[in-house]
Design an enzyme around this catalytic site. Structure first.
Site, mmCIF file in Angstrom:
data_model
loop_
_atom_site.group_PDB
_atom_site.id
_atom_site.type_symbol
_atom_site.label_atom_id
_atom_site.label_comp_id
_atom_site.label_asym_id
_atom_site.label_seq_id
_atom_site.Cartn_x
_atom_site.Cartn_y
_atom_site.Cartn_z
ATOM 1 N N LYS A 121 -15.487 3.421 0.878
ATOM 2 C CA LYS A 121 -15.953 1.980 0.789
ATOM 3 C C LYS A 121 -16.456 1.545 2.225
ATOM 4 C CE LYS A 121 -11.863 0.560 -0.349
ATOM 5 N NZ LYS A 121 -11.299 1.393 -0.413
ATOM 6 N N ARG A 163 -7.708 -7.577 -3.923
ATOM 7 C CA ARG A 163 -7.070 -6.427 -4.112
ATOM 8 C C ARG A 163 -6.178 -6.989 -5.206
ATOM 9 N NH1 ARG A 163 -5.817 -2.173 0.287
ATOM 10 N NH2 ARG A 163 -7.493 -2.704 1.611
ATOM 11 N N ARG A 179 -9.098 12.359 7.935
ATOM 12 C CA ARG A 179 -9.430 11.407 8.694
ATOM 13 C C ARG A 179 -8.272 10.767 9.811
ATOM 14 N NH1 ARG A 179 -10.496 5.593 5.829
ATOM 15 N NH2 ARG A 179 -8.173 5.660 5.764
ATOM 16 N N ARG A 208 -4.694 8.328 13.290
ATOM 17 C CA ARG A 208 -4.144 7.007 12.421
ATOM 18 C C ARG A 208 -2.663 7.365 11.923
ATOM 19 N NH1 ARG A 208 -9.284 4.782 9.093
ATOM 20 N NH2 ARG A 208 -7.742 3.211 8.263
ATOM 21 N N ARG A 217 -0.273 4.214 -1.345
ATOM 22 C CA ARG A 217 -0.985 3.339 -1.589
ATOM 23 C C ARG A 217 -1.932 3.532 -2.651
ATOM 24 N NH1 ARG A 217 -3.212 4.341 4.382
ATOM 25 N NH2 ARG A 217 -5.071 3.483 3.614
#
Length: 191
Positions: A13, A88, A127, A133, A144
């Protein structure tokens, strides 16, 4: 022009939002980026958000709405925007509808990227490693995904019923996906 981009975590996204924003000359507004900046700056809001994200949860509607409304009131968003990561939940849809109505605006389209869940999980783990991260470990990512399906999947039905939803395959090379997205938007918006 007022657009939304949706899809499960890791579906691309943010990447596609930047492409769309640049193409149409509107800001691509990512709640995730706003939250990460608050965390980096160690604001009170950032510390609260950091705890929520570390547990694999989503930031509550009230906090998210406050951040989004403040951002939409900035000068660069007066002629349009693309929201990435908001709404969301069904409650956030209602809040966004109210905000748009109060300003005499409407949504033009909602782009939803679809993707294979296992491929997304691998993409996000890679990623996380590259971008350092720590919130993106496999357990958190799977949580998630589950939260996304529970809370956000119903929004697709709302936007489908309103005739705003454009569902596209988010898998493939970035350029291929960008071409699909821009072609579908051009077809829908006539530009």
């Amino acid at each position: 022009m007022r657009l939304l981009i949706m899809g499960p975590p890791g579906a691309g996204k943010g990447t596609q939002a930047a492409v769309i924003g640049e193409h149409y000359g509107i800001p691509a507004i990512s709640t995730g980026n706003i939250f990460r900046l608050a965390i980096t700056n160690r604001t009170k809001l950032g510390e609260r958000i950091k705890r929520i994200i570390a547990e694999g949860g989503y930031v509550p509607d009230s906090l998210t709405l406050k951040v989004v409304v403040e951002r939409l009131e900035e000068d660069d968003a007066k002629d349009g925007w693309l929201l990435d990561g908001f709404p969301r939940t069904l409650r956030q849809v209602t809040a966004l509808d109210s905000e748009l109505e109060a300003h005499g605006f409407h949504l033009d389209a909602v782009v939803s990227l679809t993707a294979d869940e296992e491929a997304i999980i691998q993409r996000m783990l890679k990623r996380a490693e590259i971008e350092n991260r720590p919130d993106d470990n496999e357990e958190t990512i799977r949580n998630r995904m589950e939260v996304y399906h529970e809370q956000t999947d119903p929004l697709l039905d709302v936007y489908r019923e309103r005739g705003l939803l454009i569902e596209l395959d988010g898998m493939g090379a970035v350029e291929e996906v960008s071409q699909r997205v821009l072609a579908a938007l051009a077809d829908r918006l006539g530009r």
